[in-house]
Design a protein around this motif. Structure first.
Motif: not given
Length: 218
Positions: A57, A158, A180
């Motif tokens: 992420d 992400s 994000t």
């Protein structure tokens, strides 16, 4: 850095990329892993530059549209070359990240020769949007499906997206990549590109707050 090519799998999402090759690429900014892809749908050859462990992420990410005039020849008409260098420096400083260099995006997707024709019209007073439309072409014909496919293949879930363009974030979200954070990628405006940059802000909604204090060209 990724230590073995085995860390990246030669599988592709059914939506359209084929993972073709990995090779170490030493650049003036740092040592990257260049990952080559074939877009099975369009036939374009694509490349991602990977630095560090990018699986997971919040990976610092740049989707960079090819720009021969800016990236290769250092044109002052746009900020593309400056953004490319700044993005690579930021990724190395971060210690992990990926830059997807998107072939087929020249001139916001209209191609090199059409872009040069549009630049002729801009020299005569049109803005970049008006010039494309006067040629019977879209203001922005780019598609980011292949970029999302590449990120999925690399294991990126992400991203912290280095971009001033809200359309890129929206496109990645449509293709299953979570954003994000949108990280500004601002470059100092020049006399030659201030009108172009202001057009991007006014016509495309690019987030370019630093233009508020930029001097008008003499």
């Amino acid at each position: 850095m990724i230590d073995t090519d085995d860390a990246l799998h030669d599988t592709a999402r059914s939506s359209g990329v084929e993972h073709v090759a990995n090779v170490r690429l030493s650049t003036e900014h740092g040592d990257f892993l260049a990952v080559g892809y074939l877009d099975r749908i369009r036939g374009d050859e694509q490349m991602a530059l990977v630095y560090g462990d990018i699986e997971g992420d919040g990976v610092l990410t740049r989707l960079h549209s090819e720009c021969l005039t800016g990236d290769t020849f250092g044109s002052k008409h746009c900020e593309c070359g400056d953004q490319l260098s700044a993005a690579l420096r930021a990724i190395v400083s971060e210690g992990r990240g990926v830059l997807v260099y998107l072939q087929g995006h020249e001139g916001r997707g209209i191609g090199l020769l059409a872009k040069l024709r549009a630049m002729q019209l801009q020299a005569e007073g049109m803005d970049t949007v008006e010039a494309n439309l006067a040629l019977g072409l879209p203001a922005d014909a780019r598609d980011y499906r292949v970029a999302a496919d590449i990120l999925h293949d690399l294991g990126v879930r992400s991203v912290r997206l280095m971009s001033n363009n809200p359309l890129k974030s929206a496109a990645l979200l449509r293709h299953g990549i979570e954003i994000t954070e949108q990280v500004p990628l601002l470059t100092a405006p020049r006399e030659e590109n201030i009108f172009y940059l202001r057009t991007k802000r006014e016509r495309f909604g690019h987030h370019l707050p630093h233009l508020d204090t930029a001097a008008d060209p003499s």
